[in-house]
Design a protein around this motif. Structure first.
Motif, mmCIF file in Angstrom:
data_model
loop_
_atom_site.group_PDB
_atom_site.id
_atom_site.type_symbol
_atom_site.label_atom_id
_atom_site.label_comp_id
_atom_site.label_asym_id
_atom_site.label_seq_id
_atom_site.Cartn_x
_atom_site.Cartn_y
_atom_site.Cartn_z
ATOM 1 N N LEU A 210 20.970 24.766 61.635
ATOM 2 C CA LEU A 210 21.158 24.488 60.361
ATOM 3 C C LEU A 210 21.732 23.198 60.207
ATOM 4 C CD1 LEU A 210 22.813 27.789 58.975
ATOM 5 C CD2 LEU A 210 20.584 27.089 58.520
ATOM 6 N N ASP A 211 21.593 22.679 59.082
ATOM 7 C CA ASP A 211 22.091 21.267 58.322
ATOM 8 C C ASP A 211 23.022 21.595 57.571
ATOM 9 O OD1 ASP A 211 22.570 18.580 57.805
ATOM 10 O OD2 ASP A 211 20.693 18.490 56.747
ATOM 11 N N VAL A 212 24.400 21.573 57.773
ATOM 12 C CA VAL A 212 25.532 22.054 57.104
ATOM 13 C C VAL A 212 25.932 20.679 56.067
ATOM 14 C CG1 VAL A 212 27.822 22.939 56.564
ATOM 15 C CG2 VAL A 212 25.993 23.600 58.649
ATOM 16 N N VAL A 213 25.698 20.708 54.489
ATOM 17 C CA VAL A 213 25.984 19.520 53.920
ATOM 18 C C VAL A 213 27.095 19.809 52.943
ATOM 19 C CG1 VAL A 213 24.873 17.933 52.544
ATOM 20 C CG2 VAL A 213 23.424 18.853 54.341
ATOM 21 N N VAL A 214 28.094 18.823 52.901
ATOM 22 C CA VAL A 214 28.882 18.932 51.700
ATOM 23 C C VAL A 214 28.305 17.919 50.758
ATOM 24 C CG1 VAL A 214 31.220 18.625 51.029
ATOM 25 C CG2 VAL A 214 31.024 19.492 53.163
ATOM 26 N N LYS A 215 27.813 18.457 49.670
ATOM 27 C CA LYS A 215 27.177 17.525 48.419
ATOM 28 C C LYS A 215 28.160 17.110 47.412
ATOM 29 C CE LYS A 215 24.422 16.205 45.106
ATOM 30 N NZ LYS A 215 25.652 15.994 43.848
ATOM 31 N N LEU A 216 28.539 15.872 47.438
ATOM 32 C CA LEU A 216 29.607 15.429 46.950
ATOM 33 C C LEU A 216 29.161 14.989 45.635
ATOM 34 C CD1 LEU A 216 30.892 12.864 49.644
ATOM 35 C CD2 LEU A 216 31.902 14.842 48.769
ATOM 36 N N ARG A 217 29.914 15.024 44.380
ATOM 37 C CA ARG A 217 29.850 14.462 43.091
ATOM 38 C C ARG A 217 29.893 13.313 43.169
ATOM 39 N NH1 ARG A 217 30.065 18.043 38.830
ATOM 40 N NH2 ARG A 217 29.114 16.174 37.795
ATOM 41 N N ALA A 218 30.851 12.518 43.921
ATOM 42 C CA ALA A 218 31.111 11.065 43.882
ATOM 43 C C ALA A 218 31.840 10.684 45.094
ATOM 44 C CB ALA A 218 31.764 10.695 42.879
ATOM 45 N N ARG A 219 31.431 9.448 45.655
ATOM 46 C CA ARG A 219 32.182 8.982 46.793
ATOM 47 C C ARG A 219 33.661 8.775 46.458
ATOM 48 N NH1 ARG A 219 29.713 9.986 51.460
ATOM 49 N NH2 ARG A 219 27.359 9.345 51.347
ATOM 50 N N ASP A 220 34.389 8.710 47.465
ATOM 51 C CA ASP A 220 35.975 8.560 47.048
ATOM 52 C C ASP A 220 36.277 7.305 46.140
ATOM 53 O OD1 ASP A 220 38.442 9.301 47.473
ATOM 54 O OD2 ASP A 220 38.931 8.466 49.370
ATOM 55 N N THR A 221 35.489 6.452 46.195
ATOM 56 C CA THR A 221 35.802 5.023 45.444
ATOM 57 C C THR A 221 35.021 5.192 44.012
ATOM 58 O OG1 THR A 221 33.847 3.968 46.616
ATOM 59 C CG2 THR A 221 35.753 3.698 47.357
ATOM 60 N N GLU A 222 34.321 6.258 43.733
ATOM 61 C CA GLU A 222 33.745 6.326 42.649
ATOM 62 C C GLU A 222 34.406 7.321 41.443
ATOM 63 O OE1 GLU A 222 29.015 5.870 43.583
ATOM 64 O OE2 GLU A 222 29.848 7.783 43.870
ATOM 65 N N ARG A 223 34.340 7.080 40.142
ATOM 66 C CA ARG A 223 34.930 8.037 39.217
ATOM 67 C C ARG A 223 34.103 8.961 38.968
ATOM 68 N NH1 ARG A 223 39.820 6.358 36.666
ATOM 69 N NH2 ARG A 223 39.489 8.656 36.275
ATOM 70 N N GLN A 224 34.628 10.090 38.204
ATOM 71 C CA GLN A 224 33.643 11.250 37.827
ATOM 72 C C GLN A 224 34.544 11.916 36.734
ATOM 73 O OE1 GLN A 224 33.558 14.582 40.775
ATOM 74 N NE2 GLN A 224 34.859 13.348 42.042
ATOM 75 N N THR A 225 33.937 12.887 36.106
ATOM 76 C CA THR A 225 34.525 13.553 34.849
ATOM 77 C C THR A 225 35.818 13.902 34.840
ATOM 78 O OG1 THR A 225 32.212 14.372 34.474
ATOM 79 C CG2 THR A 225 34.131 15.251 33.011
ATOM 80 N N HIS A 226 36.430 14.523 36.065
ATOM 81 C CA HIS A 226 37.639 15.014 36.438
ATOM 82 C C HIS A 226 38.105 14.186 37.525
ATOM 83 C CE1 HIS A 226 37.173 17.913 33.254
ATOM 84 N NE2 HIS A 226 36.070 18.429 33.686
ATOM 85 N N ASN A 227 39.154 14.116 37.677
ATOM 86 C CA ASN A 227 40.296 13.108 39.087
ATOM 87 C C ASN A 227 39.915 14.356 40.146
ATOM 88 O OD1 ASN A 227 40.529 10.878 37.832
ATOM 89 N ND2 ASN A 227 42.507 11.630 36.755
ATOM 90 N N GLU A 228 39.727 13.847 41.343
ATOM 91 C CA GLU A 228 39.825 14.565 42.670
ATOM 92 C C GLU A 228 41.062 14.116 43.352
ATOM 93 O OE1 GLU A 228 36.371 16.765 45.305
ATOM 94 O OE2 GLU A 228 35.816 14.748 44.339
ATOM 95 N N ARG A 229 42.038 14.924 43.372
ATOM 96 C CA ARG A 229 43.207 14.543 44.157
ATOM 97 C C ARG A 229 42.922 14.457 45.763
ATOM 98 N NH1 ARG A 229 49.136 17.055 43.577
ATOM 99 N NH2 ARG A 229 50.524 15.452 45.124
ATOM 100 N N TYR A 230 42.389 15.468 46.153
ATOM 101 C CA TYR A 230 42.064 15.807 47.661
ATOM 102 C C TYR A 230 40.424 15.557 47.778
ATOM 103 C CZ TYR A 230 47.017 17.125 47.613
ATOM 104 O OH TYR A 230 48.284 17.611 47.473
ATOM 105 N N HIS A 231 40.049 14.559 47.922
ATOM 106 C CA HIS A 231 38.480 14.434 48.289
ATOM 107 C C HIS A 231 38.020 14.770 49.581
ATOM 108 C CE1 HIS A 231 34.622 12.305 48.671
ATOM 109 N NE2 HIS A 231 34.607 12.217 47.103
ATOM 110 N N TYR A 232 37.145 15.739 49.707
ATOM 111 C CA TYR A 232 36.521 16.469 50.822
ATOM 112 C C TYR A 232 36.218 15.653 52.008
ATOM 113 C CZ TYR A 232 36.388 20.850 48.208
ATOM 114 O OH TYR A 232 36.816 22.158 47.772
ATOM 115 N N GLU A 233 35.774 14.424 51.741
ATOM 116 C CA GLU A 233 35.211 13.429 52.722
ATOM 117 C C GLU A 233 36.523 12.850 53.306
ATOM 118 O OE1 GLU A 233 31.708 10.439 53.504
ATOM 119 O OE2 GLU A 233 32.387 10.505 51.761
ATOM 120 N N ARG A 234 37.642 12.513 52.748
ATOM 121 C CA ARG A 234 38.881 11.917 53.247
ATOM 122 C C ARG A 234 39.596 13.327 54.031
ATOM 123 N NH1 ARG A 234 42.717 11.525 48.927
ATOM 124 N NH2 ARG A 234 40.993 11.102 47.826
ATOM 125 N N LEU A 235 39.565 14.462 53.268
ATOM 126 C CA LEU A 235 40.067 15.501 54.049
ATOM 127 C C LEU A 235 39.493 15.949 55.452
ATOM 128 C CD1 LEU A 235 40.786 18.106 51.339
ATOM 129 C CD2 LEU A 235 42.520 16.822 52.531
#
Length: 404
Positions: A210-235
């Protein structure tokens, strides 16, 4: 008009449902959460806005939006924006247009339970678009209780993939992917997000096919509708540095969700609307209940769906299919029941004839004026402050704080 990536995606897909011959123009209002050019491209992928030769949605200032509305005199303006921006656009930026256009708003995804906040911010619009018979009933009850606003129209969530579960296309890619769709707001705690990543990593170690993928709404440097305090890629990088996960067991990706789902054999989320896309595409799924099922977790709508499951299920690769009766009440109603376009045309006709009474906003008291002034500043942030990057974000925050 959209103000973020999720609202832009919704607007582009909703407008695609209009009949041929209707003319539309899609744009982004400039705010601190305006999507990047990459996010804009991903949001409109697969719609008319992305056809060869089409101009990408333009990012407009509030002043530019007003001038365009005065020049083109549209029948209707879709305010596909977060609540405070909808309110300030309807009450101030677009107020006094002649002829007065029909103002339409709505919510881009799951809106159960209906909230007073969502209704109040959009009560200055003539048509409020939602996407299930359950949502129509709940928001209509709010309108009757609170007053204000206009009509409530029913649509089908436009980005749901209408696929035949029994049909496999000859050139279809292999289904070897498990996709986790992130949500910026929930879960809120760092350790809860780490638990999800650890379960995904365990699945990746167990199932090398299996190819296990975390589908991000935005990269850590990009803005989105709501602020993401703990970004998954950084974690994930922190967990990897601590030796708690193996680097190659999970990968991170962006891009249109439908492309990921076309390869998926399983889908998991805490509350993302993409769960509905998975259901429409006949992809087995899990909606995680480990952190609670509530309005706060934005997953209460999935009670009774048959899709709730646990991190233990995820680690073992156990996914579910939804209950049909639940589907009919929640987003998978017969398309013949959708009446938003009928209401749109009737109200637009009244607007052209000058007989459409403006919707009565509930945000008219003195206690609302300060909040509206702050919202107006959000659509008047100097362009130089919207460059992507940590320092730019700090400048925007300082600017907004300085202006109150």
């Amino acid at each position: 008009m959209a103000d973020s990536d999720s609202y832009l995606k919704w607007a582009a897909c909703l407008l695609d449902g209009l009949p041929p011959g209707d003319e539309e123009r899609l744009a982004v209002i400039r705010t601190p959460i305006a999507p990047s050019s990459e996010q804009i491209a991903a949001a409109v992928a697969g719609t008319r806005a992305a056809t060869p030769g089409a101009e990408p949605p333009e990012v407009l200032s509030a002043r530019r939006l007003r001038r365009l509305a005065e020049r083109f005199q549209p029948d209707a303006i879709l305010l596909a924006c977060t609540g405070p921006v909808v309110d300030v656009l309807a009450a101030e930026i677009l107020d006094g247009l002649r002829p007065r256009p029909l103002l339409v708003s709505g919510l881009p995804g799951i809106s159960v339970p209906a909230t007073e906040k969502a209704w109040r911010f959009r009560s200055g619009c003539d048509l409020f678009v939602v996407h299930s018979t359950r949502e129509v009933a709940e928001f209509s009850a709010l309108r009757d209780e609170l007053g204000g606003g206009g009509q409530v129209g029913l649509a089908r969530l436009p980005f749901l993939v209408h696929a035949d579960a029994g049909t496999a296309l000859p050139d279809a890619p292999p289904r070897d992917r498990v996709v986790f769709a992130t949500q910026a707001k929930v879960p809120r705690r760092r350790e809860e997000r780490e638990m999800i990543l650890l379960a995904l990593a365990e699945l990746g170690e167990r199932r090398h096919d299996l190819d296990v993928v975390v589908k991000l709404r935005a990269r850590d440097t990009e803005r989105q509708t709501h602020n993401e305090r703990y970004h998954y890629e950084r974690l994930w990088m922190d967990l990897s540095a601590e030796g708690r996960v193996r680097g190659g067991s999970v990968r991170f990706a962006v891009g249109p969700m439908h492309e990921h789902l076309s390869r998926s054999t399983g889908f998991v989320t805490v509350s993302s609307t993409a769960a509905l896309e998975a259901i429409a595409g006949s992809v087995p799924l899990l909606v995680l209940e480990d952190f609670g099922v509530s309005a706060e977790m934005i997953n209460m709508v999935f009670e009774g769906s048959g899709c709730l499951g646990t991190l233990e299920d995820l680690a073992k690769g156990v996914f579910r299919t939804p209950d049909q009766e639940w589907c009919e009440a929640n987003y998978f109603h017969d398309e013949s029941g959708a009446d938003w376009q009928i209401r749109l045309r009737e109200l637009a006709g009244e607007a052209r004839a000058g007989s459409l009474a403006p919707a009565r906003s509930l945000l008219r008291g003195p206690q609302d004026l300060a909040a509206r002034r702050r919202a107006r500043m959000r659509v008047e942030v100097p362009p130089a402050m919207l460059r992507v990057g940590y320092r730019a974000k700090r400048r925007v925050r300082r600017y907004l704080k300085a202006i109150g």
